[in-house]
Design an enzyme around this catalytic site. Structure first.
Site, PDB file in Angstrom:
ATOM      1  N   LYS A 122      46.331 -45.726 -84.330  1.00  0.00           N
ATOM      2  CA  LYS A 122      46.397 -44.775 -83.222  1.00  0.00           C
ATOM      3  C   LYS A 122      47.161 -45.366 -82.055  1.00  0.00           C
ATOM      4  CE  LYS A 122      44.746 -40.820 -84.447  1.00  0.00           C
ATOM      5  NZ  LYS A 122      45.623 -39.663 -84.535  1.00  0.00           N
ATOM      6  N   SER A 376      39.442 -46.317 -90.302  1.00  0.00           N
ATOM      7  CA  SER A 376      40.318 -46.128 -89.149  1.00  0.00           C
ATOM      8  C   SER A 376      39.621 -45.923 -87.812  1.00  0.00           C
ATOM      9  CB  SER A 376      41.216 -44.908 -89.406  1.00  0.00           C
ATOM     10  OG  SER A 376      40.424 -43.763 -89.653  1.00  0.00           O
TER      11      SER A 376
END
Length: 573
Positions: A122, A376
């Site tokens: 991200k 993640s």
């Protein structure tokens, strides 16, 4: 699966890739033998040294732009957990860019990923895009809409690059998340009940103030940045790799990984993983075009996206091998697996790929192969841990939920317990009924499929009708807490609503339906999600159903009618 071997090599969060040696994954890895599963963890950006800024709460009535794709239900595409479905038909794909499209070609993706800097997931995509902005663009500032890791990635990138950042988040965003963004120095603006409203506001403000909008996934530079995850995996793997399992929301991460891996290691499978109730990519690949979900489950909120990106879908259609779907229970089981072995707590979206990898290996009997699962995120809302603990054993097949119908007479309870035999009871709920038959709802502990079948057969042979309710979310979320209230209510319409987790949501609901109709049932239990899962019973005569649905649609809350659910009839009527 024989054992779990875990290690946690240290790595700074924000560092350019300079070494010739492969970098370790940023927060740890999981290796599971027979088959081997490696799970890479990205360090939460919230651990950066905080800086304080201000927050604004804003209400915005602007509606999101009309959808560009047909709306479909997540339930329209369901297949067994672990099965590799939604395999793209390559024959229908269009190679290269269409005339007039501003799309980076495949080789350009590869070369740009190779030259991109390496950061935590991200942050990678946000920083890669923002680092390419001109000095003038940086001076005007950036803006994004996000309720998770992308918000923190943009905030940290802006702090590093010395530019002003505005992060637009729904008002339903948990406090811990917007506070994390503020500590990174960005200005937080809370707008609307949903991500769509927040995104519409952010794009409008970007135009008004000349800011650059940083999308969470659907931009070549963002995809390129996230593609460095694939580069790290290939550089670190010393043995043949069967597949990489990637959590899918909007598709940026899997598109970036596929763009790199399929150019340098074509034999490696790139497999997406989605929840059953948030399967936008699987449905899009199934239909051969982007579709929009008419509603999306919020448990794994990090991947709760109604429509995947245009560019991410184009890449996935060309390069991804398919999508595995998993249940909420399986996600919870993977969160528990990681905690017990590593003492790390993943958020549901972070455990998604691990759940998919386990299901895939089990479904296909895969052994002796190396597979990688991307974990993640770890933005876990503490309230959600309660739900995880309740469902993890179900996902592990260590707990099953049953209902048994028995005569309402002396001795029947003792007979029932004798028939349970050696099964370990973990939950038991019963209340006397005036009917001739009683219904017992109960859960049993560690078991095998054969043990459950044998128990059910003993019950059935003694004329005690028994139902396995383990797969019913309605039972696990609501009905298990309502046992003892069995009653037939005239003209009762049963619905599941998703309320925004914000003050005033209940009164808005009541203003829509009350006092027009009587509310006969209401059950809510906080689950740490951005939307509250509510079970509601409303007495609506048949000739007024059209009016009811009209009011429900104008209310704007996602809802589904479950009046005819067999489990509700069994336990509540």
């Amino acid at each position: 699966m024989e054992s779990l071997q875990l290690w946690s090599p240290p790595s700074p969060l924000f560092r350019p890739y300079r070494n010739k040696r492969p970098l370790p994954f940023s927060n740890g890895s999981v290796q599971i033998k027979m088959p081997v599963i490696r799970a890479t963890l990205s360090k939460p950006t919230a651990e950066i040294t905080p800086s304080v800024s201000s927050r604004e709460t804003t209400l915005h009535s602007q509606s999101p732009p009309p959808p560009s794709a047909q709306k479909v239900s997540p339930n329209s595409l369901q297949y067994p957990s672990g099965y590799l479905g939604s395999v793209p038909d390559r024959a229908e794909n269009v190679d290269g860019a269409k005339d007039g499209d501003n799309i980076v070609d495949a080789m350009s993706y590869l070369t740009n990923i190779l030259s991109s800097k390496v950061f935590s997931f991200k942050l990678r995509g946000a920083y890669n895009m923002m680092s390419k902005l001109s000095k003038d663009q940086l001076q005007r500032g950036v803006i994004c809409s996000s309720a998770g890791n992308h918000a923190q990635g943009v905030a940290l990138s802006a702090k590093t690059l010395g530019c002003d950042a505005v992060i637009v988040m729904p008002v339903t965003t948990p406090e811990i998340k917007w506070q994390s963004v503020e500590r990174l120095g960005a200005k937080v603006v809370l707008v609307g009940d949903s991500y769509d409203e927040a995104q519409a506001y952010a794009k409008n403000l970007a135009r008004e103030e000349g800011r650059t909008f940083i999308p969470p996934f659907d931009h070549p530079d963002v995809i390129i940045g996230q593609g460095t995850v694939g580069m790290e995996i290939i550089r670190q793997m010393q043995e043949p790799l069967h597949a990489i399992f990637v959590p899918v929301g909007g598709g940026g991460l899997i598109a970036g990984i596929a763009a790199y891996v399929k150019r340098v290691s074509t034999q490696v499978k790139i497999i997406g993983v989605e929840p059953y109730d948030a399967n936008a990519m699987a449905l899009s690949l199934h239909h051969g075009e982007r579709v929009m979900l008419d509603h999306v489950g919020g448990f794994a909120d990090g991947v709760a996206v109604k429509e995947v990106g245009e560019e991410t879908f184009r890449i996935c259609k060309e390069l991804v091998d398919g999508v595995v779907l998993v249940s909420r229970d399986a996600i919870c089981a993977s969160i528990k697996d990681m905690f017990e072995e590593k003492r790390s707590i993943l958020e549901p979206a972070g455990a998604l790929a691990l759940a998919g990898a386990k299901a895939y290996c089990k479904y296909y009997g895969l052994s002796g192969k190396n597979v990688v699962a991307i974990t993640s995120g770890a933005n876990m809302n503490f309230d959600k841990l309660r739900v995880v603990t309740e469902l993890a054993n179900v996902g592990r097949q260590q707990e099953a939920v049953f209902a048994t119908v028995m005569p309402e007479q002396s001795g029947s309870f003792k007979q029932f317990c004798e028939l349970l035999g050696p099964m370990n009871i973990t939950e038991f709920k019963y209340r006397f009924s005036s009917d001739k038959a009683a219904v017992v709802l109960y859960s049993v502990g560690v078991h095998t499929v054969a043990e459950l079948e044998a128990m059910q057969e003993r019950m059935e042979s003694s004329q005690l009708k028994t139902y396995n309710l383990t797969q019913s979310d309605l039972v696990k979320d609501h009905l298990r807490y309502l046992m003892g209230g069995r009653l037939s209510v005239e003209n009762e319409v049963l619905c599941r609503f998703i309320f925004p987790e914000r003050p005033g949501s209940l009164m808005k609901f009541l203003d829509a339906f009350s006092p027009r109709w009587n509310i006969s049932l209401f059950h809510y239990r906080g689950q740490g999600e951005t939307g509250a899962n509510i079970l509601v019973g409303i007495q609506v005569p048949e000739n007024e159903l059209a009016e009811f649905h009209g009011r429900a649609n104008r209310l704007g809350y996602d809802y589904a009618v479950v009046t005819d659910d067999n489990n509700f009839e069994l336990l509540m009527h």
